[in-house]
Design a protein around this motif. Structure first.
Motif, mmCIF file in Angstrom:
data_model
loop_
_atom_site.group_PDB
_atom_site.id
_atom_site.type_symbol
_atom_site.label_atom_id
_atom_site.label_comp_id
_atom_site.label_asym_id
_atom_site.label_seq_id
_atom_site.Cartn_x
_atom_site.Cartn_y
_atom_site.Cartn_z
ATOM 1 N N GLU A 6 32.091 38.810 -21.492
ATOM 2 C CA GLU A 6 32.359 37.478 -20.951
ATOM 3 C C GLU A 6 32.664 37.550 -19.455
ATOM 4 O O GLU A 6 32.204 36.710 -18.677
ATOM 5 C CB GLU A 6 33.538 36.846 -21.691
ATOM 6 C CG GLU A 6 33.178 36.240 -23.032
ATOM 7 C CD GLU A 6 32.282 35.024 -22.873
ATOM 8 O OE1 GLU A 6 32.668 34.057 -22.177
ATOM 9 O OE2 GLU A 6 31.172 35.050 -23.444
ATOM 10 N N LEU A 7 33.444 38.554 -19.036
ATOM 11 C CA LEU A 7 33.781 38.685 -17.624
ATOM 12 C C LEU A 7 32.566 38.994 -16.761
ATOM 13 O O LEU A 7 32.528 38.648 -15.586
ATOM 14 C CB LEU A 7 34.834 39.783 -17.427
ATOM 15 C CG LEU A 7 36.270 39.449 -17.813
ATOM 16 C CD1 LEU A 7 37.165 40.656 -17.625
ATOM 17 C CD2 LEU A 7 36.800 38.272 -16.983
ATOM 18 N N ASN A 9 29.611 37.785 -17.180
ATOM 19 C CA ASN A 9 28.795 36.590 -16.954
ATOM 20 C C ASN A 9 29.047 36.079 -15.542
ATOM 21 O O ASN A 9 30.198 36.068 -15.064
ATOM 22 C CB ASN A 9 29.139 35.500 -17.968
ATOM 23 C CG ASN A 9 28.635 35.842 -19.364
ATOM 24 O OD1 ASN A 9 27.592 36.456 -19.530
ATOM 25 N ND2 ASN A 9 29.394 35.441 -20.377
ATOM 26 N N TRP A 11 29.382 33.294 -14.079
ATOM 27 C CA TRP A 11 30.361 32.246 -13.835
ATOM 28 C C TRP A 11 31.807 32.751 -13.962
ATOM 29 O O TRP A 11 32.728 32.116 -13.464
ATOM 30 C CB TRP A 11 30.135 31.057 -14.776
ATOM 31 C CG TRP A 11 30.096 31.416 -16.239
ATOM 32 C CD1 TRP A 11 31.159 31.551 -17.093
ATOM 33 C CD2 TRP A 11 28.935 31.686 -17.009
ATOM 34 N NE1 TRP A 11 30.739 31.886 -18.344
ATOM 35 C CE2 TRP A 11 29.372 31.966 -18.336
ATOM 36 C CE3 TRP A 11 27.561 31.707 -16.735
ATOM 37 C CZ2 TRP A 11 28.481 32.281 -19.366
ATOM 38 C CZ3 TRP A 11 26.691 32.014 -17.766
ATOM 39 C CH2 TRP A 11 27.140 32.298 -19.060
ATOM 40 N N ASN A 12 31.999 33.862 -14.620
ATOM 41 C CA ASN A 12 33.325 34.484 -14.673
ATOM 42 C C ASN A 12 33.477 35.598 -13.632
ATOM 43 O O ASN A 12 34.560 35.793 -13.070
ATOM 44 C CB ASN A 12 33.585 35.061 -16.066
ATOM 45 C CG ASN A 12 33.874 33.995 -17.089
ATOM 46 O OD1 ASN A 12 34.493 32.971 -16.783
ATOM 47 N ND2 ASN A 12 33.432 34.214 -18.318
ATOM 48 N N ALA A 16 36.495 36.835 -11.318
ATOM 49 C CA ALA A 16 37.176 38.078 -11.694
ATOM 50 C C ALA A 16 37.208 39.069 -10.530
ATOM 51 O O ALA A 16 38.217 39.765 -10.325
ATOM 52 C CB ALA A 16 36.485 38.706 -12.906
ATOM 53 N N LEU A 94 39.162 31.528 -13.523
ATOM 54 C CA LEU A 94 38.979 32.116 -14.849
ATOM 55 C C LEU A 94 39.643 31.281 -15.940
ATOM 56 O O LEU A 94 39.067 31.077 -17.014
ATOM 57 C CB LEU A 94 39.543 33.541 -14.858
ATOM 58 C CG LEU A 94 38.710 34.616 -14.177
ATOM 59 C CD1 LEU A 94 39.452 35.951 -14.202
ATOM 60 C CD2 LEU A 94 37.349 34.767 -14.860
ATOM 61 N N ASN A 97 37.544 28.162 -16.415
ATOM 62 C CA ASN A 97 36.314 28.484 -17.128
ATOM 63 C C ASN A 97 36.558 28.637 -18.627
ATOM 64 O O ASN A 97 35.804 28.136 -19.458
ATOM 65 C CB ASN A 97 35.725 29.791 -16.588
ATOM 66 C CG ASN A 97 34.855 29.569 -15.373
ATOM 67 O OD1 ASN A 97 34.661 28.439 -14.931
ATOM 68 N ND2 ASN A 97 34.338 30.641 -14.812
ATOM 69 N N ASN A 98 37.615 29.357 -18.959
ATOM 70 C CA ASN A 98 37.921 29.604 -20.361
ATOM 71 C C ASN A 98 38.190 28.305 -21.111
ATOM 72 O O ASN A 98 37.822 28.171 -22.282
ATOM 73 C CB ASN A 98 39.140 30.524 -20.462
ATOM 74 C CG ASN A 98 39.458 30.910 -21.893
ATOM 75 O OD1 ASN A 98 38.670 31.551 -22.570
ATOM 76 N ND2 ASN A 98 40.632 30.499 -22.360
ATOM 77 N N SER A 101 34.670 25.924 -20.935
ATOM 78 C CA SER A 101 33.453 26.465 -21.559
ATOM 79 C C SER A 101 33.314 26.071 -23.026
ATOM 80 O O SER A 101 32.220 26.190 -23.589
ATOM 81 C CB SER A 101 33.438 27.995 -21.453
ATOM 82 O OG SER A 101 34.541 28.562 -22.140
ATOM 83 N N SER A 113 35.632 24.454 -11.887
ATOM 84 C CA SER A 113 36.544 25.590 -11.785
ATOM 85 C C SER A 113 36.687 26.064 -10.344
ATOM 86 O O SER A 113 37.789 26.418 -9.897
ATOM 87 C CB SER A 113 36.041 26.749 -12.654
ATOM 88 O OG SER A 113 36.035 26.398 -14.028
#
Length: 221
Positions: A6-7, A9, A11-12, A16, A94, A97-98, A101, A113
């Protein structure tokens, strides 16, 4: 789902990476500042200078106003402020996003975000500027602020044309942590560099400094 995946990706990852870099740089600044306070003779706040709030009094340009919105040019060293802004932007992005999403696609939740991250960074930058101003404004001393002009000191953190901090020795041998800047066009001063106080800007509560032309002779006995 795999958290590492996931990180990675895009968009993350764009959040990050600055979060990790900002945290590492902040840790380095703290460790460097602590080392500087112990490694150099007198690099501690034995005196308590009366230093007004180095608040923002206007920059005169849209770019300057934008920088001031994030706390730049308000008495905080760039080496301190920038890592905090990076870490805040990454963390807020982050978290946003979480949350978003679960009901929006990346093309829609990423801009939201990013905007929330910028707002969070601005709040942190302005908060740090106010806190720094209060810390310096709360200090009292028998000497006047102008009495430090012409005195020897040492950069506590990197000093640039937009901000920084230095430990300056007064005529009684006390050390004062002051907000300072270099003159426009002058080179930046790294932490630990011996400096000379040239002037004091009463309006902004900022000392103007330069690298000491005779650093060996400047050191007190």
């Amino acid at each position: 789902m795999n958290p590492l995946g996931e990180l990675l990706n895009w968009w993350n990852f764009v959040f990050a990476l600055p979060l990790a870099v900002g945290l590492l740089l902040s840790l380095g600044v703290v460790l460097m500042g602590a080392h500087g306070d112990h490694a150099h003779d007198g690099d501690a706040d034995h005196g308590h200078g009366d230093h007004p709030d180095p608040g923002d009094h206007g920059h005169g340009s849209p770019l300057g106003d934008l920088a001031g919105f994030f706390g730049f040019g308000r008495g905080i060293s760039l080496s301190l402020l920038l890592p905090m802004l990076m870490a805040t932007w990454g963390l807020v992005g982050l978290v946003s996003n979480n949350w978003l999403s679960s009901f929006l696609p990346p093309a829609l939740f990423f801009p939201v975000s990013a905007l929330l991250g910028l707002l969070g960074a601005a709040l942190v930058g302005q908060g740090l500027a106010r806190l720094m101003g209060r810390l310096f404004a709360s200090r009292k001393s028998a000497i006047q602020t102008g009495d430090l002009v012409g005195m020897w000191g040492r950069a506590a953190f990197r000093v640039t044309a937009t901000g920084g901090a230095a430990n300056v020795r007064d005529r009684f041998g006390n050390i004062h942590r002051v907000v300072c800047q270099t003159l426009p066009g002058e080179p930046e001063l790294e932490a630990g560099r011996e400096i000379l106080v040239l002037d004091y800007d009463k309006e902004r509560g900022v000392y103007l400094v330069q690298a000491h032309p005779f650093p060996q002779e400047a050191r007190p006995n």
